[in-house]
Design a protein around this motif. Structure first.
Motif, PDB file in Angstrom:
ATOM      1  N   LEU A   1       0.808  -1.233   0.000  1.00 28.01           N
ATOM      2  CA  LEU A   1       0.000   0.000   0.000  1.00 28.01           C
ATOM      3  C   LEU A   1       0.840   1.281   0.000  1.00 28.01           C
ATOM      4  O   LEU A   1       0.488   2.248  -0.707  1.00 28.01           O
ATOM      5  CB  LEU A   1      -0.953  -0.001   1.197  1.00 28.01           C
ATOM      6  N   PRO A   2       1.927   1.377   0.751  1.00 28.02           N
ATOM      7  CA  PRO A   2       2.702   2.624   0.707  1.00 28.02           C
ATOM      8  C   PRO A   2       3.230   2.965  -0.675  1.00 28.02           C
ATOM      9  O   PRO A   2       3.477   4.138  -0.975  1.00 28.02           O
ATOM     10  CB  PRO A   2       3.855   2.333   1.689  1.00 28.02           C
ATOM     11  N   LYS A   3       3.403   1.939  -1.510  1.00 32.11           N
ATOM     12  CA  LYS A   3       3.843   2.213  -2.887  1.00 32.11           C
ATOM     13  C   LYS A   3       2.650   2.263  -3.846  1.00 32.11           C
ATOM     14  O   LYS A   3       2.621   3.056  -4.789  1.00 32.11           O
ATOM     15  CB  LYS A   3       4.803   1.111  -3.350  1.00 32.11           C
ATOM     16  N   LEU A   4       1.699   1.370  -3.591  1.00 31.54           N
ATOM     17  CA  LEU A   4       0.571   1.241  -4.515  1.00 31.54           C
ATOM     18  C   LEU A   4      -0.259   2.516  -4.571  1.00 31.54           C
ATOM     19  O   LEU A   4      -0.573   3.033  -5.660  1.00 31.54           O
ATOM     20  CB  LEU A   4      -0.307   0.056  -4.091  1.00 31.54           C
ATOM     21  N   LEU A   5      -0.632   3.017  -3.403  1.00 30.06           N
ATOM     22  CA  LEU A   5      -1.507   4.200  -3.397  1.00 30.06           C
ATOM     23  C   LEU A   5      -0.845   5.412  -4.050  1.00 30.06           C
ATOM     24  O   LEU A   5      -1.457   6.069  -4.910  1.00 30.06           O
ATOM     25  CB  LEU A   5      -1.941   4.524  -1.970  1.00 30.06           C
ATOM     26  N   PRO A   6       0.406   5.756  -3.715  1.00 27.88           N
ATOM     27  CA  PRO A   6       1.037   6.886  -4.429  1.00 27.88           C
ATOM     28  C   PRO A   6       1.164   6.621  -5.923  1.00 27.88           C
ATOM     29  O   PRO A   6       1.036   7.543  -6.747  1.00 27.88           O
ATOM     30  CB  PRO A   6       2.410   6.996  -3.759  1.00 27.88           C
ATOM     31  N   GLY A   7       1.414   5.358  -6.277  1.00 26.02           N
ATOM     32  CA  GLY A   7       1.534   5.049  -7.695  1.00 26.02           C
ATOM     33  C   GLY A   7       0.244   5.276  -8.447  1.00 26.02           C
ATOM     34  O   GLY A   7       0.248   5.803  -9.568  1.00 26.02           O
ATOM     35  N   VAL A   8      -0.840   4.873  -7.853  1.00 32.19           N
ATOM     36  CA  VAL A   8      -2.141   5.081  -8.503  1.00 32.19           C
ATOM     37  C   VAL A   8      -2.498   6.563  -8.516  1.00 32.19           C
ATOM     38  O   VAL A   8      -2.979   7.099  -9.527  1.00 32.19           O
ATOM     39  CB  VAL A   8      -3.226   4.259  -7.783  1.00 32.19           C
ATOM     40  N   LEU A   9      -2.236   7.223  -7.401  1.00 30.00           N
ATOM     41  CA  LEU A   9      -2.560   8.657  -7.344  1.00 30.00           C
ATOM     42  C   LEU A   9      -1.766   9.451  -8.359  1.00 30.00           C
ATOM     43  O   LEU A   9      -2.238  10.477  -8.882  1.00 30.00           O
ATOM     44  CB  LEU A   9      -2.294   9.201  -5.936  1.00 30.00           C
ATOM     45  N   ALA A  10      -0.550   8.991  -8.633  1.00 31.84           N
ATOM     46  CA  ALA A  10       0.275   9.711  -9.607  1.00 31.84           C
ATOM     47  C   ALA A  10      -0.357   9.716 -10.991  1.00 31.84           C
ATOM     48  O   ALA A  10      -0.082  10.598 -11.816  1.00 31.84           O
ATOM     49  CB  ALA A  10       1.673   9.077  -9.666  1.00 31.84           C
ATOM     50  N   LEU A  11      -1.197   8.725 -11.264  1.00 34.48           N
ATOM     51  CA  LEU A  11      -1.825   8.650 -12.581  1.00 34.48           C
ATOM     52  C   LEU A  11      -2.819   9.790 -12.807  1.00 34.48           C
ATOM     53  O   LEU A  11      -3.157  10.104 -13.939  1.00 34.48           O
ATOM     54  CB  LEU A  11      -2.543   7.307 -12.750  1.00 34.48           C
TER      55      LEU A  11
END
Length: 1663
Positions: free
Chosen positions: A263-273
């Motif tokens: 989650l600490p990587k997944l959420l920022p990664g998705v938000l970056a989109l």
């Protein structure tokens, strides 16, 4: 055989797939599907074989075949055997993977086939797919796509394979280098995950309930690692979106610890989109799924990511939403779903983030935040419960925002709060006030932007109104919050716009409370309930106009304030969405709180007011009547209450609220009236004086409406308090308001002159209304001493003792109005007759001074109108005016009105209305003056004043003068009272003045002139002793002549004037005749030539009627005539003078026909006049007409000559003597006096002119006359057309008119038949229409006309035989031949012409014989054999190359068949049917239509008795009739409808006959496909043996030249095949039919090819 035929059909259709027309392609595919639905296995096998054998077929066509295969497989999956399924799987797999590159449509179609097969044969499909999905080899992308789609379409079948698929696929992820392949893998992983989740959610239905999420966790995590860490970083946007779509459902399958770890990587990664994509719906959807997964495992990491999550989601929700973009709307929904998830797990953090955003000044930020707030209030109500005060306080700044979008969002939030109990908290009042403020917005301030789709529904005001009402009516918990709090918003001015919704809500709330406690007061006035915050908000207004703060203890408005407010706004009832109705309803509900005694009374009166408003609209409501009803309601209320204290309190409240209506003049004006009414109801004089003084001191005199309102108030008050009202006015007049310094230099010290004039205007008007309203018995004593004295004291201004004339028009108008009202009050008093009005002359002089000061050529103010009205009332009072004064009044008023330039019609409605009112005032004034001297001399004086205007060269002045004259004469006549018989000595002079004006250029003037003459004649009868109600038949004829004066045609006008003169001559006394004639002779020089002509006509008429009385006056008359001829050169005057002399002398006895015929053609005007003069004496006219007929028929009508030697046909040139005789006939018969002679020679004239027309069609003028005609075109030499045929037509028209057959002429004109007579092509039709018109309007003349025509049937001229036959044939179409007993002779005559050498004559004979069906249907049976023989002879006429005789025979037979004896018809029935059959397919529409309709009548004649041999003809005609329903010509299609309806009963099939009757009614639209389907269904059910015959007939029409019929033929075949049983297939030559349809597939018309393909699809039935 079966398999090969299906294959053959398939091959034909598959070959047609390559058609260039998309619609044909679509139909071919539909046919393939139909073929497949009938024989799925054989069809699929044939298609599979075709695709294998045609490897080079282009992929677009392969795609269509594969799509058809998919449809058939989907529909018949249960019928497929394993072998067929395997073959399809192999074919589809091959098609899908044949091309390595991506060909989307083709490969997608093949993939869809595999997916369709996989719904049942999942194992075999998976076997084939897995064979192409080998480890270590990157598969075709559509193999992966197919696996993905299979997982969606067959969840339970696919999930067991997913473990092995994932094991094979995971290594491939690293091998995929192209983005397209990666996108497919992502899509597959997404679908695999979704299928797994669905499988796990429905384990109770799954084949293997032991499957667990853990089985997929490792593989999914491995895939997740590649997708998230590698592919998500791609530059390709499509791939990134595919990855993020997959990550959402995959997150639910990840192991809990792995998800927490990622989650600490997944959420920022998705938000970056969000920053990389414009369309973020898929990002938001996936984010929502990830958040749900995280919450479901109780993730703690989410708290760390919350700030970034909230910031990113908030940014998304602040994006402006366009309602036309579904993607953006869906994204908003997903984002709000994310907020819901976060609100449920971290409500404190969410609010800590959101609420500060409300303080931002940015519109998007604030609107977005409010949307989120509303959403979580609704979706996370439990979590928000304890946060209510915090949320309420956070709205402080948004409530101050003026942006419309923010306002709308705030209102929506408040609506949500109301449903969840927020408004019951402290601070909720501010929310309610805010809603009311938005309801009060003006609609004009809310103009929607260009992007708004529905501005009315979305406007802040509309949303607020809806919200207030919904909260009031549907949220029960809000009842105690809103009541009585909403009452506080009734009276403040700034909430005026919200009155309607406020009142509606209050009514609902009050009614609810009444249901609970019926007898309790609704409003509890209690000091302890006063809210300091509310008092501060509503009570401290800087200006009195800001609000009504006259409240009871606390902040609630008092009953007096409520009553005043609601009553005032009700005066403008339709404003603000109908606030009048809403206000009155609220008053009705609050009756007990207003006063305990009002309940029963208001229960009756208020509904009446509401009903009155329902009957009208804003445009139709009379404001005056409505205000009077409201005032009556107020008076009634005050009477019921009968409490001085209550009444004084109400009047005090009204006065206090008065300043607040300065911006709404109408309501303020009404409130003034209410104050006057209320003051009139109180008995406390000191209160009345005090309030009146206050009103005078505080009034805004600069406003006209305010002055009017103040005056109304004083007038109404004076009804009960006259002395106090006058005393208060006088005190005010004496006050320092009018004080001015004596010195001229200090004139502007205290107040400007203009301001003082406005005050004077108001006071003067007050006096006027007091005089008008006060009791009449009290006014007389005070009108001069108190009222007028003070009025003139106000009006006259003196500076240094010098009287200064005021220039203020408003002041003048007020004085005039006041004088008018005072005078009217005196006149309406019972003591008016004995009242001596000493100031009368002074007032009249003042009014005339005002009138003369007005500009004479324009009308801008109502001063003239009011001044004349005042004079009207003054004139009737004593003492009488002096003669000179009266003359000055009349002269001044006439000059003031008559010369006003009229306003062009429609330009200025207000000015036009003002002018009409002013003219009515002038009429009233003149009649009032005439009333004082009701003698002929008095009338003469009035007319002398009007005489210059009656003779004015300006039309509008004449019209006005005649209108006034007519009005005066009517008045004089209505009030005529004669005690002794005395002569009306000036009758002749007056009639002579008015009667020529009956021909005035202006229509209105003519009408008024007749009215004047009418009144004068009745005046004469009155002076002769007749009673007033006597009605003279002669005089009454004048009224019927008025219609003739409407038309501007001079001939009609003069004819009407002649009739008027005859009437005058019959009623004029002998002693008045000479004065009348002498006056009319003076009119010969009138500048209006119409009137001059009218004078000549009237003179001659009078001479003719009354000339025997003028023996002694003849010298004088001739002398006058001689002088007039010297004065004028006008031709009409010359002719009139000649005729006058002729009438006075003697009549001519000698005819000059021969010499006149020798005059050069064309006749000039003098010659024409002479011809017409010969028609004066009937006996002479008869001789002249006889001579002209002889001259016209003696010579040949034309001579033939060739223009050149080489010309193919000779030209026909008219001979001169018949041409001249025709022209002369036209002139003689055009004279009105020729009527008797025309009637005497009617048959000879009619036939001679008709035959003259026929033999001059196409005949030319001689060359010398052609040149002369051209030179004289447009000049006076040839007023009529000289062309031979046209001159004959004109002569016939004139003769018919003179013979009393105007109806014939009019009917011919309406039908354009006169023009038809002139042309070769239309001559027959023109003759027929003439005969029809004669039969209808001139029946009695026909026997002699027919006798003359029969004699002409042996004419050597063929065209004359055609004309006479056409006329006689058409006569048989009318019932008049029976009435005149002409039938037998006509039949014999026409039958004798059957062998005429001319085909046109033979054709017209048949038409005439058939016409008996119309005129004498009862005689057809008697003559049946003769008529049928003639018609069949016409069918067999071999001498007519064009078959027109046969066509006429068919039309005639169709008309006769219903009427002849069956025994006469039966022998010829078959012969006729066979003879007309070839015409069904004729190229000419008329033949097709006639033959088919006749076929229908033949069937109708056989109903119930149809022989087998004729039934064969019926069956043989069935297919052509069905197909010709699509005939391009509407008459043919209509004939087919009729014929089929008639055929139905003969087929002995009730269902078929019923279908024909249902679908084929005339005028109804026909759905051809539906009808043909029904027909074929019944045919094949009842007559299956007809299949072969019908199909072979339809094959004939495959080659029709008409596209619609070519398309209908295969339709017919297809429907026959559809409904016939398979065992009847032997009737059809399938090879021939298939070949024909195959040929139609190459037809140039796409519609034909479509129908051919559709039929081919149905032939599978015979396989």
């Amino acid at each position: 055989m079966t398999e090969s035929y299906v294959k053959k059909l398939s091959t034909i259709l598959l070959d047609a797939v390559t058609d260039k027309d998309p619609l044909v392609q679509e139909q071919v595919c539909s046919a393939l599907c139909a073929l497949g639905d009938s024989q799925p296995e054989e069809a699929l096998r044939a298609w599979e074989e075709y695709l294998r054998q045609h490897g080079k077929l282009a992929h677009p066509y392969r795609t269509m075949i594969l799509r058809a295969m998919e449809v058939v497989v989907s529909n018949h999956i249960s019928e497929l055997d394993k072998d067929m399924a395997r073959a399809i799987i192999l074919l589809a797999s091959s098609e899908m993977t044949k091309a390595k590159e991506l060909v989307y449509d083709w490969q997608q179609a093949a993939s869809n086939v595999l997916v369709a097969v996989g719904k049942r044969f999942i194992g075999r499909v998976m076997e084939e797919m897995l064979s192409k999905f080998q480890p270590g080899i990157l598969p075709h992308c559509f193999v992966v796509q197919t696996l993905a789609n299979l997982s969606v379409s067959n969840v339970f079948g696919m999930v067991p394979f997913l473990t092995s698929i994932l094991n094979t696929m995971l290594p491939m992820l690293g091998m995929a280098k192209h983005d397209t392949m990666r996108v497919v893998f992502c899509c597959a992983l997404q679908h695999f995950s979704e299928s797994t989740l669905e499988y796990l959610a429905n384990l109770d239905q799954a084949p293997d309930p032991t499957v667990r999420k853990d089985a997929f966790a490792t593989d999914i995590f491995s895939a997740y690692h590649i997708l998230f860490h590698n592919w998500l970083q791609s530059r390709e946007a499509k791939l990134r979106l595919a990855v993020v779509e997959a990550l959402g459902p995959m997150s639910h399958l990840l192991p809990s610890e792995k998800l927490e770890e990622q989650l600490p990587k997944l959420l920022p990664g998705v938000l970056a989109l969000y920053r990389k994509h414009a369309e973020t719906f898929h990002v938001s959807k996936s984010l929502g799924q990830i958040l749900e997964a995280a919450v479901s495992v109780g993730s703690r990491t989410l708290e760390v990511q919350l700030d970034s999550l909230l910031a990113a989601l908030h940014a998304q929700v602040c994006v402006p939403v366009e309602s036309s973009s579904p993607v953006v709307m869906n994204n908003q929904k997903e984002v709000l779903r994310c907020f819901t998830v976060l609100a449920c797990c971290s409500p404190d953090r969410l609010l800590s983030f959101l609420l500060p955003k409300l303080d931002a000044s940015n519109e998007r930020t604030r609107v977005g935040t409010l949307q989120v707030l509303r959403h979580i209030i609704n979706s996370a109500a439990a979590q928000m419960e304890v946060k209510k005060p915090f949320i309420l306080s956070s709205l402080r700044l948004p409530l101050l925002d003026t942006n419309s979008k923010v306002k709308r969002a705030v209102v929506q939030v408040i609506s949500a709060m109301a449903h969840h109990g927020y408004l019951e908290q402290p601070g909720g009042e501010a929310m309610i006030e805010y809603i009311v403020q938005q309801c009060a917005l003006s609609p004009e301030t809310e103009r929607p932007g260009p992007d708004s789709e529905d501005p009315t529904a979305n406007s802040v005001r509309a949303v607020s109104i809806s919200t207030l009402y919904l909260v009031s009516t549907t949220v029960d918990r809000m009842s105690d919050v809103l009541w009585p709090y909403l009452l506080e918003f009734l009276t403040p001015l700034r909430f005026t716009g919200a009155l309607t919704p406020l009142c509606k809500s209050l009514v609902h709330l009050a009614q609810k409370r009444q249901e609970v406690g019926a007898d309790a007061l609704l409003i509890q006035y209690d000091d302890s309930k006063a809210s300091p915050r509310t008092a501060d908000r509503l009570g401290h207004c800087r200006q009195p106009s800001e609000c009504f703060h006259h409240l009871f203890p606390g902040t609630l408005p008092s009953p007096y304030a409520i009553t005043t407010r609601l009553l005032a706004v009700s005066s403008n009832p339709y404003l603000g969405d109908g606030r009048g109705v809403a206000s009155l309803r609220l008053l009705s509900v609050l009756h007990r709180d207003i006063h305990p005694l009002l309940g029963q009374r208001w229960a009756t009166t208020i509904p009446l007011l509401l009903d009155y408003l329902d009957e009208y609209t804003e445009e139709s409501l009379s404001q005056k009547e409505w205000e009077e009803k409201l005032l009556m309601f107020l008076r009634d209320t005050l009477t019921v209450v009968s409490d001085n204290t209550w009444t004084c309190q109400l009047s005090l409240e009204m006065c206090k609220q008065l300043p607040c209506y300065s911006e709404t003049p109408r309501e303020k004006n009404f409130l003034y009236k209410c104050i006057g009414t209320t003051l009139g109801a109180t008995s406390r004089k000191e209160v009345v004086r005090e309030h009146l003084q206050e009103l005078l001191e505080t009034a805004r005199y600069q406003e006209e409406a305010e002055r009017e309102g103040l005056a109304h108030c004083f007038g109404i008050c004076a009804i009960s308090h006259l002395d106090d009202t006058l005393a208060q006015l006088e005190d005010f007049v004496k006050s320092d308001v009018f004080r001015k310094s004596v010195g001229i230099f200090n004139i502007f010290k205290d107040r400007s002159e203009n301001e003082v004039d406005k005050v004077k205007s108001a006071l003067i008007l007050c006096y006027g209304h007091v005089a008008a309203q006060a009791p009449r018995e009290l006014v007389l004593a005070k009108v001069e001493s108190d009222i007028l004295r003070n009025v003139f004291q106000c009006f006259h201004t003196k500076v240094l003792g010098i009287k200064v004339e005021t220039k203020d028009p408003a002041l003048k108008l007020c004085l005039v109005q006041t004088v008018c009202m005072a005078s009217q009050a005196i006149c309406s008093s019972a003591q008016a007759g004995s009242f001596h009005f000493s100031q009368k002359a002074e007032l009249v002089a003042q009014m005339m001074e005002f009138i003369r000061a007005e500009p004479p050529d324009s009308l801008r103010t109502p001063i003239r109108k009011k001044a004349m009205l005042a004079c009207t009332y003054l004139v009737s009072l004593e003492p009488a005016l002096e003669e000179q004064t009266q003359a000055d009044v009349i002269h001044g008023c006439l000059h003031s009105i008559m010369a006003v330039v009229p306003v062009p019609e429609g330009e200025d409605g207000h000015q036009e209305s003002l002018y009409l009112d002013t003219v009515h005032a002038l009429e009233d004034l003149l009649t009032s003056l005439l009333r004082r001297n009701m003698t002929p001399q008095g009338l003469q004086i009035m007319v002398e004043h009007l005489s210059p205007w009656i003779k004015s060269p300006r039309g509008h002045e004449r019209t006005r003068a005649l209108g006034l004259s007519a009005c005066l004469l009517r008045f004089f006549l209505e009030h005529l009272h004669i005690s002794a018989l005395v002569p009306f000595h000036n009758l002749g002079l007056l009639v002579g003045l008015f009667s020529p004006r009956c021909a005035d250029l202006w229509s209105a003037t003519r009408q008024e002139a007749v009215s004047c003459v009418y009144s004068l004649l009745y005046l004469q009868l009155g002076y002769e002793g007749f009673s007033r109600d006597y009605r003279d038949d002669v005089a009454e004829r004048l009224l019927t002549l008025k219609d003739g004066l409407v038309h501007p045609d001079p001939a009609i006008l003069l004819h009407t004037c002649h009739s008027i003169a005859q009437i005058i001559g019959k009623r004029l006394p002998p002693d008045q005749l000479i004065s009348l004639l002498l006056t009319m002779f003076e009119g010969l020089g009138d500048p209006d030539k119409n009137c001059s002509r009218a004078a000549t006509v009237m003179i001659n008429s009078l001479l003719k009627e009354r000339g025997n009385m003028l023996l002694e006056k003849v010298p004088e008359i001739v002398s006058v005539l001689r002088s007039k001829l010297q004065e004028t050169r006008e031709e009409y005057v010359l002719q009139a003078a000649q005729h006058s002399v002729y009438l006075l002398a003697s009549q001519h006895r000698t005819a000059v026909v021969s010499s006149l015929l020798g005059s050069p053609l064309p006749f000039d005007s003098h010659t024409c006049t002479l011809w017409r003069a010969l028609a004066v004496e009937p006996s002479l006219t008869t001789q002249v007409l006889g001579l002209l007929l002889e001259k016209m028929s003696r010579d040949v009508p034309f001579k033939e000559s060739r223009a050149c030697l080489l010309s193919c046909s000779p030209d026909r040139v008219a001979t001169l003597l018949p041409l001249a005789a025709t022209c002369a006939l036209r002139e003689v018969t055009s004279a009105p006096a020729s009527g008797p002679a025309v009637l005497e020679l009617y048959p000879q004239l009619f036939v001679a002119l008709l035959l003259r027309i026929s033999c001059t069609v196409g005949v030319q003028l001689p060359r010398n006359l052609q040149a002369k005609e051209k030179r004289s075109a447009g000049s006076a030499l040839a007023p009529r057309n000289l062309e031979p045929c046209s001159s004959a037509v004109d002569a016939l028209q004139t003769m018919l008119l003179r013979g009393g057959n105007e109806d014939v002429v009019q009917r011919m004109e309406l039908e354009g038949a006169w023009e038809l007579l002139r042309t070769s092509a239309g001559h027959e039709e023109g003759v027929a229409r003439l005969a029809s018109a004669m039969a209808k309007f001139a029946g009695p003349r026909l026997p002699l006309v027919m006798k003359e025509l029969v004699n002409s049937q042996s004419s050597v001229y063929e065209i004359q035989r055609v004309t006479s036959t056409a006329f006689l044939a058409e006569l048989l179409n009318s019932n008049v031949v029976n009435d005149l007993m002409l039938l037998e002779s006509l039949l014999d005559n026409l039958a004798a012409r059957q062998k005429d050498t001319c085909a046109s004559v033979r054709r017209l004979v048949l038409r005439g014989l058939a016409n008996i069906a119309s005129s004498s249907p009862d005689k057809v049976r008697a003559h049946g054999p003769q008529l049928l023989t003639a018609m069949i002879g016409g069918l067999d006429d071999g001498d007519d190359r064009h078959s027109l005789v046969a066509l006429e025979a068919m039309v005639g037979l169709a008309r006769l068949l219903d009427l002849v004896e069956p025994r006469d018809l039966r022998p010829v029935l078959l012969h006729v049917a066979i003879r007309i059959r070839p015409f069904f397919d004729s190229e000419k529409m008329e033949f097709r239509s006639a033959s088919i309709r006749l076929f229908g009548y033949l069937n109708k004649a056989c109903h119930g008795d149809c022989e087998d041999v004729f039934l064969e003809q019926v069956v043989g005609g069935l297919a052509p009739l069905l197909l010709h329903l699509r005939d391009p010509q509407a008459p043919v299609a209509s004939a087919c409808r009729f014929a089929l309806r008639m055929c139905g009963p003969n087929l002995e099939c009730e269902e078929l006959a019923a279908a024909f009757q249902k679908h084929l009614q005339e005028g109804w639209s026909l759905h051809f496909g539906e009808f043909l389907n029904t027909t074929c269904k019944h045919l094949m059910h009842h007559f299956p043996d007809l299949l072969g015959r019908l199909v072979s007939t339809s094959l004939f029409y495959f080659k029709s030249s008409w596209e619609d019929i070519r398309a209908a033929a295969p339709m017919l075949t297809g429907f026959l095949v559809l409904h016939v049983e398979p065992e009847h297939r032997l009737q059809v030559d399938l090879e021939q039919l298939t070949a024909a349809l195959q040929l139609l597939l190459k037809d140039p018309a796409p519609a034909v090819r479509m129908k051919a393909a559709e039929t081919l699809g149905r032939l599978v039935k015979f396989a």
